[in-house]
Design an enzyme around this catalytic site. Structure first.
Site: not given
Ligand code: CA
Ligand code: V1P
Ligand code: ZN
Length: 397
Positions: A183
């Site tokens: 992320h």
């Molecule tokens: Ca990513």
């Protein structure tokens, strides 16, 4: 002749300072800056240097890094060395150094390292701003976890945030897309209170059988920015959490569907694409099952939107495949097709030989390294797309 025809005629620039590749995180650390040496050698061996403008950017300086980072953090970062580091020091711990897994070690030349990769991202941004390039590439950047006063996940300085800040001096809306398997939390957080940057990350999300979340543990589908309707950043983040083993076909269609919709709705004036190569099959830290051409198809998709584009690196922990991918994606930018047989005159050729499958080739079948069963069903991905589209409806204009 490797078929370097360039029908599209995009102006592409390549921003790279070779001094970055001589830094070492430590022998057992997965981040290997020498993967950039391999990348550069492949790019040169295919003759791609004749198809782009090459820049050797100067390192960024303290004040430039302070565009985003706290000065106290930067002072500490600029002064710390393996010799003077005190691992029990409160600041050392508070700033994210060491830790249980030693994700962010203090190594020789650390300040030089962060200045070099950030300098290259800044150089790429300036090239878009002065319209010298349509696409500007920096494979040494993409360190998306760094926060303004915190080192995290192998990242000390967030070159992406700094490059986007530069683009914002001329562009009203910048879209950030992140295909690293992790992320892009640092970039998302940096711009959470503005509607001038939209952040979109595709990543592995979930908890393993020992109860550990996949790093960094954030980025579920409900995470779309501040909940307060008065906050301008509301609904200007989109996260696409994916499970282990996603395949080429699924990822390509997911990526194209979601990014096309975001570009249509947000209408960005520039795009920054983080192309972390740890989303490939067989990556040492990753969990996905993508082949090089599927990863590269995301770059093709973004290129087709026809907006000024910065393309940057990121993660990638099986160096030979990182180099193959970023070489292929450099070719995608200039519109060249590369031969699957690696040129035989390249230095470091042995790094690309002796694999069970794919030795001596640019496009090995990484499905053969299958270590993760595909836990993504087509109906589950369909649902995910619907949730993403729903989230986009909360964004005005
Ligand atoms: Ca990513
Ligand atoms: O999972 C963690 C730590 C353990 N703590 C509870 C959190 N760290 C990960 C960090 C991954 C960073 C990825 C960076 C990027 O997105 C951008 C450049 O790719 C981690 C892992 C892992 N398997 O997730 N650290 C290490 N492995 C590690 C292994 C050996 C030596 C040092 C670090
Ligand atoms: Zn990563």
């Amino acid at each position: 002749d490797y078929g370097l025809e360039r029908p599209q005629g995009y102006n592409v620039s390549f921003h790279y300072n070779p001094h970055v590749e001589y830094h070492h995180f430590g022998s057992s650390h997965p981040m290997k800056p020498w993967r950039l040496t391999l990348t550069k050698q492949l790019v040169l061996s295919y003759g791609l240097e004749y198809t782009m403008d090459l820049y050797e950017p100067r390192p960024a300086n303290f004040n430039e890094l302070a565009i985003f980072h706290d000065r106290e953090y930067l002072s500490y970062l600029s002064e710390i060395t393996p010799q003077n580091a005190k691992p029990d020091d409160a600041q050392y711990i508070a700033y994210g150094f060491g830790g249980d897994s030693n994700d962010c070690p203090v190594f020789d030349g650390l300040w030089n390292y962060v200045s070099l990769y950030t300098g290259a991202s800044m150089s790429a941004a300036y090239n878009l701003l002065n319209k010298q390039s349509d696409i500007a590439i920096n494979w040494s950047g993409g360190l998306h976890h760094a926060k303004k006063n915190l080192a995290s996940g192998f990242c000390y300085v967030n070159d992406i945030v700094i490059a986007i800040q530069l683009l914002l001096t001329q562009h009203q809306r910048v879209l950030y897309i992140d295909i690293d398997v992790h992320h892009g939390d640092g970039v998302e957080q940096a711009f959470e209170s503005t509607d001038r940057v939209f952040t979109l990350s595709f990543h592995k999300y979930g908890i393993d059988r020992h109860g550990w979340p996949f790093f960094p543990g954030t980025g579920n589908i409900d995470e779309i920015g501040p909940k307060d309707p008065a906050n301008r950043g509301k609904a200007h983040s989109l996260n696409i959490p994916i499970d282990d083993g996603i395949d080429d076909h699924q990822y390509k269609s997911l990526f194209k569907t979601v990014t096309s919709k975001v570009v249509e709705k947000y209408n960005p004036q520039a795009i920054v694409l983080q192309s972390g190569a740890d989303s490939l099959g067989g990556d040492r830290l990753g969990r996905f099952n993508l082949n090089i051409k599927a990863h590269g198809s995301c770059i093709e998709t973004v290129k087709s939107f026809g907006r000024p584009l910065i393309l940057i690196g990121g993660g990638g922990y099986t160096p030979r495949n990182v180099a193959r991918t970023w070489c292929h994606e450099t070719a995608v930018c200039v519109g060249a097709t590369l031969h699957d047989d690696l040129p035989t005159h390249i230095p470091y050729l042995q790094a690309f030989q002796g694999e069970e499958n794919g030795g001596g080739r640019l496009y090995p079948d990484l499905h053969n390294t299958k270590r993760h069963d595909n836990l993504n069903t087509d109906p589950a991905l369909q649902k995910l797309v619907e949730r993403a589209m729903e989230n986009l409806r909360y964004m005005e204009g």
